[in-house]
Design a protein around this motif. Structure first.
Motif, PDB file in Angstrom:
ATOM      1  N   PRO A  68       0.836  -1.204   0.000  1.00 56.25           N
ATOM      2  CA  PRO A  68       0.000   0.000   0.000  1.00 56.25           C
ATOM      3  C   PRO A  68       0.871   1.254   0.000  1.00 56.25           C
ATOM      4  CG  PRO A  68       0.074  -0.931   2.197  1.00 56.25           C
ATOM      5  CD  PRO A  68       0.811  -1.895   1.310  1.00 56.25           C
ATOM      6  N   PHE A  69       0.436   2.271  -0.730  1.00 53.80           N
ATOM      7  CA  PHE A  69       1.179   3.533  -0.747  1.00 53.80           C
ATOM      8  C   PHE A  69       0.209   4.686  -0.986  1.00 53.80           C
ATOM      9  CE2 PHE A  69       0.654   2.913  -5.232  1.00 53.80           C
ATOM     10  CZ  PHE A  69       0.638   4.189  -5.774  1.00 53.80           C
ATOM     11  N   HIS A  70       0.656   5.886  -0.670  1.00 54.25           N
ATOM     12  CA  HIS A  70      -0.150   7.092  -0.892  1.00 54.25           C
ATOM     13  C   HIS A  70       0.816   8.268  -1.002  1.00 54.25           C
ATOM     14  CE1 HIS A  70      -4.462   8.708  -0.048  1.00 54.25           C
ATOM     15  NE2 HIS A  70      -3.833   9.500  -0.895  1.00 54.25           N
ATOM     16  N   ILE A  71       0.633   9.083  -2.031  1.00 52.91           N
ATOM     17  CA  ILE A  71       1.510  10.233  -2.261  1.00 52.91           C
ATOM     18  C   ILE A  71       0.664  11.486  -2.454  1.00 52.91           C
ATOM     19  CG2 ILE A  71       3.380  11.198  -3.658  1.00 52.91           C
ATOM     20  CD1 ILE A  71       3.855   8.354  -4.753  1.00 52.91           C
ATOM     21  N   TRP A  72       1.030  12.549  -1.739  1.00 47.96           N
ATOM     22  CA  TRP A  72       0.407  13.856  -1.908  1.00 47.96           C
ATOM     23  C   TRP A  72       1.478  14.835  -2.388  1.00 47.96           C
ATOM     24  CZ3 TRP A  72      -0.362  10.509   2.043  1.00 47.96           C
ATOM     25  CH2 TRP A  72      -1.675  10.180   2.410  1.00 47.96           C
ATOM     26  N   SER A  73       1.181  15.637  -3.393  1.00 46.26           N
ATOM     27  CA  SER A  73       2.136  16.659  -3.825  1.00 46.26           C
ATOM     28  C   SER A  73       2.109  17.823  -2.839  1.00 46.26           C
ATOM     29  CB  SER A  73       1.786  17.165  -5.226  1.00 46.26           C
ATOM     30  OG  SER A  73       0.589  17.930  -5.195  1.00 46.26           O
ATOM     31  N   GLY A  74       3.066  18.741  -2.985  1.00 41.64           N
ATOM     32  CA  GLY A  74       3.074  19.918  -2.140  1.00 41.64           C
ATOM     33  C   GLY A  74       1.958  20.876  -2.529  1.00 41.64           C
ATOM     34  N   ALA A  75       1.606  21.759  -1.605  1.00 41.78           N
ATOM     35  CA  ALA A  75       0.588  22.778  -1.863  1.00 41.78           C
ATOM     36  C   ALA A  75       1.282  24.134  -1.962  1.00 41.78           C
ATOM     37  CB  ALA A  75      -0.445  22.793  -0.748  1.00 41.78           C
ATOM     38  N   ALA A  76       1.304  24.690  -3.182  1.00 46.09           N
ATOM     39  CA  ALA A  76       1.991  25.961  -3.449  1.00 46.09           C
ATOM     40  C   ALA A  76       3.436  25.869  -2.959  1.00 46.09           C
ATOM     41  CB  ALA A  76       1.238  27.114  -2.802  1.00 46.09           C
ATOM     42  N   ASN A  77       3.921  26.924  -2.293  1.00 46.31           N
ATOM     43  CA  ASN A  77       5.270  26.888  -1.715  1.00 46.31           C
ATOM     44  C   ASN A  77       5.192  26.923  -0.194  1.00 46.31           C
ATOM     45  OD1 ASN A  77       4.330  29.496  -1.451  1.00 46.31           O
ATOM     46  ND2 ASN A  77       6.296  30.469  -1.900  1.00 46.31           N
ATOM     47  N   VAL A  78       4.066  26.415   0.330  1.00 47.59           N
ATOM     48  CA  VAL A  78       3.810  26.500   1.770  1.00 47.59           C
ATOM     49  C   VAL A  78       3.911  25.142   2.461  1.00 47.59           C
ATOM     50  CG1 VAL A  78       2.146  27.191   3.530  1.00 47.59           C
ATOM     51  CG2 VAL A  78       2.307  28.490   1.398  1.00 47.59           C
ATOM     52  N   VAL A  79       3.144  24.175   1.988  1.00 46.30           N
ATOM     53  CA  VAL A  79       3.119  22.856   2.620  1.00 46.30           C
ATOM     54  C   VAL A  79       3.774  21.834   1.696  1.00 46.30           C
ATOM     55  CG1 VAL A  79       1.674  21.036   3.588  1.00 46.30           C
ATOM     56  CG2 VAL A  79       0.991  23.430   3.833  1.00 46.30           C
ATOM     57  N   GLY A  80       4.751  21.119   2.217  1.00 42.56           N
ATOM     58  CA  GLY A  80       5.481  20.148   1.416  1.00 42.56           C
ATOM     59  C   GLY A  80       4.686  18.886   1.146  1.00 42.56           C
ATOM     60  N   PRO A  81       5.199  18.034   0.268  1.00 40.20           N
ATOM     61  CA  PRO A  81       4.515  16.785  -0.075  1.00 40.20           C
ATOM     62  C   PRO A  81       4.570  15.768   1.060  1.00 40.20           C
ATOM     63  CG  PRO A  81       6.662  16.855  -1.107  1.00 40.20           C
ATOM     64  CD  PRO A  81       6.458  18.196  -0.464  1.00 40.20           C
ATOM     65  N   LYS A  82       3.820  14.692   0.880  1.00 38.92           N
ATOM     66  CA  LYS A  82       3.791  13.613   1.870  1.00 38.92           C
ATOM     67  C   LYS A  82       3.830  12.288   1.121  1.00 38.92           C
ATOM     68  CE  LYS A  82       0.773  11.780   5.550  1.00 38.92           C
ATOM     69  NZ  LYS A  82      -0.502  12.024   6.280  1.00 38.92           N
ATOM     70  N   ILE A  83       4.719  11.405   1.550  1.00 42.52           N
ATOM     71  CA  ILE A  83       4.850  10.099   0.906  1.00 42.52           C
ATOM     72  C   ILE A  83       4.747   9.012   1.971  1.00 42.52           C
ATOM     73  CG2 ILE A  83       6.317   8.592  -0.478  1.00 42.52           C
ATOM     74  CD1 ILE A  83       7.593  11.058  -1.711  1.00 42.52           C
ATOM     75  N   CYS A  84       3.748   8.157   1.816  1.00 40.99           N
ATOM     76  CA  CYS A  84       3.512   7.050   2.746  1.00 40.99           C
ATOM     77  C   CYS A  84       3.667   5.735   1.988  1.00 40.99           C
ATOM     78  CB  CYS A  84       2.104   7.161   3.334  1.00 40.99           C
ATOM     79  SG  CYS A  84       1.669   5.838   4.501  1.00 40.99           S
ATOM     80  N   PHE A  85       4.356   4.774   2.610  1.00 41.50           N
ATOM     81  CA  PHE A  85       4.546   3.467   1.978  1.00 41.50           C
ATOM     82  C   PHE A  85       4.436   2.365   3.020  1.00 41.50           C
ATOM     83  CE2 PHE A  85       7.160  -0.125   0.623  1.00 41.50           C
ATOM     84  CZ  PHE A  85       6.649  -0.368  -0.647  1.00 41.50           C
ATOM     85  N   ASP A  86       3.579   1.406   2.749  1.00 41.98           N
ATOM     86  CA  ASP A  86       3.398   0.229   3.598  1.00 41.98           C
ATOM     87  C   ASP A  86       3.178   0.596   5.064  1.00 41.98           C
ATOM     88  OD1 ASP A  86       3.077  -2.495   3.888  1.00 41.98           O
ATOM     89  OD2 ASP A  86       5.207  -2.884   4.230  1.00 41.98           O
ATOM     90  N   GLY A  87       2.342   1.605   5.282  1.00 45.74           N
ATOM     91  CA  GLY A  87       1.980   1.977   6.638  1.00 45.74           C
ATOM     92  C   GLY A  87       2.922   2.936   7.328  1.00 45.74           C
ATOM     93  N   LYS A  88       3.914   3.457   6.603  1.00 47.61           N
ATOM     94  CA  LYS A  88       4.873   4.371   7.218  1.00 47.61           C
ATOM     95  C   LYS A  88       4.965   5.666   6.418  1.00 47.61           C
ATOM     96  CE  LYS A  88       7.761   0.700   9.168  1.00 47.61           C
ATOM     97  NZ  LYS A  88       6.887  -0.402   8.743  1.00 47.61           N
ATOM     98  N   VAL A  89       4.836   6.796   7.109  1.00 47.39           N
ATOM     99  CA  VAL A  89       5.046   8.096   6.469  1.00 47.39           C
ATOM    100  C   VAL A  89       6.554   8.325   6.424  1.00 47.39           C
ATOM    101  CG1 VAL A  89       4.667  10.571   6.591  1.00 47.39           C
ATOM    102  CG2 VAL A  89       2.844   9.007   7.276  1.00 47.39           C
ATOM    103  N   ILE A  90       7.108   8.322   5.233  1.00 45.12           N
ATOM    104  CA  ILE A  90       8.558   8.414   5.071  1.00 45.12           C
ATOM    105  C   ILE A  90       9.016   9.857   4.895  1.00 45.12           C
ATOM    106  CG2 ILE A  90      10.521   7.650   3.669  1.00 45.12           C
ATOM    107  CD1 ILE A  90       8.702   5.233   2.886  1.00 45.12           C
ATOM    108  N   MET A  91       8.230  10.652   4.172  1.00 40.66           N
ATOM    109  CA  MET A  91       8.567  12.058   3.966  1.00 40.66           C
ATOM    110  C   MET A  91       7.314  12.906   4.158  1.00 40.66           C
ATOM    111  SD  MET A  91      11.094  11.965   0.615  1.00 40.66           S
ATOM    112  CE  MET A  91      11.787  13.581   1.002  1.00 40.66           C
ATOM    113  N   SER A  92       7.488  14.064   4.794  1.00 35.84           N
ATOM    114  CA  SER A  92       6.357  14.981   4.964  1.00 35.84           C
ATOM    115  C   SER A  92       6.854  16.321   5.480  1.00 35.84           C
ATOM    116  CB  SER A  92       5.320  14.408   5.939  1.00 35.84           C
ATOM    117  OG  SER A  92       5.779  14.492   7.268  1.00 35.84           O
ATOM    118  N   HIS A  93       5.988  17.316   5.379  1.00 32.94           N
ATOM    119  CA  HIS A  93       6.289  18.653   5.895  1.00 32.94           C
ATOM    120  C   HIS A  93       6.481  18.602   7.410  1.00 32.94           C
ATOM    121  CE1 HIS A  93       6.078  23.100   5.428  1.00 32.94           C
ATOM    122  NE2 HIS A  93       5.641  23.058   6.670  1.00 32.94           N
ATOM    123  N   VAL A  94       5.676  17.792   8.078  1.00 36.91           N
ATOM    124  CA  VAL A  94       5.757  17.685   9.537  1.00 36.91           C
ATOM    125  C   VAL A  94       7.096  17.092   9.971  1.00 36.91           C
ATOM    126  CG1 VAL A  94       4.756  16.575  11.572  1.00 36.91           C
ATOM    127  CG2 VAL A  94       3.258  17.511   9.807  1.00 36.91           C
TER     128      VAL A  94
END
Length: 239
Positions: A68-94
């Motif tokens: 399972p995976f889920h990817i969100w792109s960044g929003a404008a130049n304010v909130v960065g993208p988010k990449i989740c893979f196999d139940g783990k958020v690997i990259m995100s603004h937070v």
């Protein structure tokens, strides 16, 4: 009255601390001097595992031979993208580990282990380093990508061809400040089903100079061992 005044002071101080924290994160993301970041801090990966159907916000469980995976792109130049893979958020603004350009996670296609992740600075990064980084990805690896701010400045024909080899069918259409999310496989040789582009258009943009954020999610098939894999060959000989 005195207690109320003290509480109001604490509330103001708390608000200022939150504001300063948010500004610090934004400044760090926009001004990180590194051209290419290839880091993997295990303690920063947020584990969302548990019920398979809830991994990475998917509504249904994935088959056993997929991740399972889920990817969100960044929003404008304010909130960065988010990449989740196999139940783990690997990259995100937070997690404060994303940056301008191409945010990328490379996964071992058989085991699902995270091999590396980071961002390719497509505004100020070294072009040769960007190409070398992408070419070094091993065939069979799963590649997850979420864009942030702008990836067009250093999106050369060579870089586009590399992503085409991973299964991208939209990479050649991307223009300045377009949003892009993609999941493919190095050396795939066939078009990926997981890709979306949010086009930068002044008439439809919702973030002034940027289009709306875009996302994809699903079940990515595992990479099957090849016949020339030593482990597979050994098993066949024993049989």
């Amino acid at each position: 009255m005195r207690c109320r005044g003290i509480l109001e002071i604490f509330a103001v101080l708390a608000g200022l601390l939150i504001l300063l924290w948010g500004l610090a994160i934004t400044f760090d993301i926009k001004n990180n001097p590194l051209q290419i970041v290839g880091f993997h801090y295990g303690e920063q990966v947020t584990d969302l595992s548990g019920d398979k159907s809830k991994r990475c916000s998917l509504p249904e469980p994935c088959p056993p031979e997929s991740f399972p995976f889920h990817i969100w792109s960044g929003a404008a130049n304010v909130v960065g993208p988010k990449i989740c893979f196999d139940g783990k958020v690997i990259m995100s603004h937070v997690l404060n580990n994303v940056g301008s350009g191409i945010n990328i996670v490379v996964i071992d296609g058989e085991s699902g282990a995270v091999e590396k992740f980071g961002f390719l600075n497509m505004e100020h990064g070294d072009q040769n380093h960007i190409v070398q980084y992408l070419k070094a990805i091993k065939p069979g690896s799963i590649v997850l990508v979420g864009s942030f701010i702008d990836l067009a400045p250093r999106l050369t024909d060579e870089v586009k061809e590399i992503f085409e080899g991973m299964g991208s069918g939209m990479i050649k259409t991307i223009k300045s400040k377009d949003g892009w999310v993609f999941a493919g496989k190095a050396g795939a040789g066939e078009k990926s089903l997981f890709e979306k582009v949010s086009v930068n258009d002044k008439e439809t943009n919702i973030y002034d100079e940027w289009p709306r954020a875009v996302e994809i999610g699903g079940c990515f098939p595992k990479t099957l061992p090849t016949e020339d894999d030593p482990k597979t060959s050994g098993e066949k000989e024993k049989i």
